[in-house]
Design an enzyme around this catalytic site. Structure first.
Site, PDB file in Angstrom:
ATOM      1  CD  GLU A  25      -6.035  -5.748   0.480  1.00  0.00           C
ATOM      2  OE1 GLU A  25      -6.008  -6.378   1.553  1.00  0.00           O
ATOM      3  OE2 GLU A  25      -5.121  -5.835  -0.394  1.00  0.00           O
TER       4      GLU A  25
ATOM      5  CB  CYS B  31      10.418  -0.584   2.982  1.00  0.00           C
ATOM      6  SG  CYS B  31      11.057  -0.223   1.334  1.00  0.00           S
TER       7      CYS B  31
ATOM      8  CD  GLU C  53       8.806  -2.752   8.383  1.00  0.00           C
ATOM      9  OE1 GLU C  53       9.179  -2.117   7.379  1.00  0.00           O
ATOM     10  OE2 GLU C  53       8.316  -3.891   8.323  1.00  0.00           O
TER      11      GLU C  53
ATOM     12  CG  PHE D 260      -0.256   0.295   2.533  1.00  0.00           C
ATOM     13  CD1 PHE D 260       0.022   1.598   2.943  1.00  0.00           C
ATOM     14  CD2 PHE D 260       0.105  -0.738   3.378  1.00  0.00           C
ATOM     15  CE1 PHE D 260       0.663   1.863   4.157  1.00  0.00           C
ATOM     16  CE2 PHE D 260       0.729  -0.493   4.598  1.00  0.00           C
ATOM     17  CZ  PHE D 260       1.010   0.810   4.981  1.00  0.00           C
TER      18      PHE D 260
END
Length: 497
Positions: free
Chosen positions: A177, A282, A382, A150
């Site tokens: 989605e 990331c 994370e 996403f």
């Protein structure tokens, strides 16, 4: 009234029905703006069948014709960049400038893929034995799947899709989605560029769609970007089903700050890399490792800069937008209390930040924690949100050991004016992407993106030379021709078709 967001199959929007769908939100208002179709196994099979039908023809299309499509797509993508950025902001929440930036970085990979005639050149050795020549070629795999996250609904698909298509494959994209509309705009541009029907397909869905792609016998390879647990699952499931898989996982990126660093430069970099896109990157810096005695001075400078940030609707000229969903916002916010309870100092609590947006939006302002230790969940997990943790160490060696002991190895950075220290760090650190006075060292398109350790499953990185090799198979031909052939007369200038 909500908009139906459906698949792209056979070069057009899907005309069938669906039994399941999911909400798509505007994170800045908290309102449902669309309903995305969630594919069942039969719909995935239809998408793969369309791709498989197109793959053989496309692989046998000349490099000249494929390259013309790539250049046309490049021009259309550049012209429609703002439209795609607007769709990203409306569904993801990142500010418009950041959304446009991700499209631009994806465009770089498209431009790289436009050089496919050169990138697919093989080697040739003449007369290795008497009248025997040997040469190498690379050929397309067939149907490949791309499963994207996403946080970069345009850039991550553009890391893989242009390279795969230019190399002669047909691609089935399964976007997130949570923010699916950018993928459909990209599909329209491929069609306008002249890409044949079925070469690029979009199928929306959740785990049902992912699992079917991973097990489908006609899918030769899978590219994935997401969290480490899911990346491990994708890699293990895909390879168990005989597929080539590159699965890029999560990260805990460190910024090591040496005492000789320019602290104003560091403070700017920490804020930019820690809070851009609300930390949903990331490659975000989430752990600032300060070699004493600089921590107090550095924290004060970071705090000053944080106070100037405008948080709000990404369409209003703000610096940072909301998080992607309410559930994710609540999860990230819970780490602030967890850090405090574990002994960290909450220097800035983003939950109290004033925002320029609807009260129902998924807001969490930039947060700064000090005195974080490696045992705390704010360090080990994370978080994927705007939470920057400061870890204090006493030496370069202690900081390096901290980074190397972390199970993740995606990106890292060192800030210093000591060239010897920087050179030593880039050699000794066990991380795939390294920045020297650069906080977000995402490689340019000619190189390849990917980490080490639990940040990558498989041995292939994204785009660049690794991308070309991943989406093709090598073949070596040994040949002997005893007689020359004759092609007849043609005085016209030769043309490529």
């Amino acid at each position: 009234m909500t908009t139906r967001i459906t698949h792209w199959i056979d070069g057009k929007p899907y005309g069938g029905t669906t039994e399941r769908s999911g909400d798509v939100f505007d994170p800045a208002t908290g309102q449902v703006t669309g309903r995305v179709d969630l594919a069942d196994a039969a719909t995935v099979d239809q998408a793969v069948a369309s791709a498989a039908s197109a793959a053989e023809v496309w692989a046998n299309t000349s490099l000249t014709a494929r390259t013309r499509v790539m250049f046309a797509f490049r021009e259309l993508l550049a012209a429609r960049k703002d439209d795609i950025a607007a769709a990203i902001t409306a569904e993801h929440g990142k500010v418009l400038s950041d959304a446009a930036g991700e499209v631009s970085r994806g465009l770089e990979v498209v431009e790289f893929a436009c050089g496919i005639p050169h990138l697919l050149k093989g080697d040739f050795s003449e007369n290795v034995s008497t009248k025997v020549d040997v040469y190498s070629i690379r050929q397309a795999l067939g149907v490949v799947a791309v499963i994207s996250p996403f946080n970069f609904p345009a850039m991550v698909p553009l890391w893989f899709v242009p390279v795969a298509i230019a190399a002669g494959n047909a691609v089935v994209l399964k976007p997130s989605e949570k923010d699916p509309s950018a993928s459909l705009l990209i599909a329209q541009l491929w069609a306008e560029a002249g890409l044949p029907e079925g070469v690029f397909t979009v199928v929306h869905g959740d785990k049902v769609a992912v699992d079917r792609l991973l097990e489908h016998p006609d899918v030769a390879a899978v590219s994935f970007v997401g969290s480490t647990p899911i990346a491990r699952y994708v890699y293990e499931t895909g390879t168990r089903n005989g597929k080539r898989v590159q699965a890029l996982g999560g990260a805990k990126n460190h910024m090591l700050v040496l005492p000789d660093a320019d602290l104003d430069l560091v403070a700017d970099a920490a804020v930019n890399a820690g809070f851009g896109s609300a930390g949903e990157r990331c490659m975000a810096i989430s752990a600032l490792v300060a070699v004493e005695p600089v921590a107090d001075d550095l924290i004060a400078r970071i705090r000053e800069r944080m106070a100037t940030l405008k948080i709000g609707d990404g369409r209003r000229g703000c610096d940072m937008g909301p998080l992607v969903t309410r559930q994710h916002r609540d999860k990230v916010a819970s780490y602030i209390d967890a850090g405090r309870e574990a002994g960290a100092t909450v220097v800035v609590d983003g939950r109290g930040h004033e925002v320029d947006g609807a009260a129902e939006g998924f807001w969490l302002g930039p947060t700064l924690l000090d005195h974080v230790t490696p045992q705390m969940s704010v360090y080990t997990d994370e978080i994927f949100g705007p939470v920057l943790s400061v870890v204090r160490v006493q030496s370069y060696d202690e900081g390096l050991a901290l980074i190397n002991d972390n199970p993740y190895g995606n990106g890292t950075a060192i800030f210093t004016n000591d060239g010897g220290a920087a050179r030593r760090f880039q050699n000794e650190v066990q991380v795939g992407m390294v920045g020297v006075n650069v906080p977000i060292p995402v490689p340019v398109a000619q190189y390849s993106f990917g980490g080490w350790k639990d940040s990558l499953f498989g041995d292939s990185h994204a785009y660049g030379e690794d991308g070309i090799k991943f989406f093709t198979r090598g073949k070596v031909v040994t040949s002997r021709w005893l007689d020359p052939s004759h092609g007849g007369l043609n005085l016209g200038f030769p043309q490529n078709t």
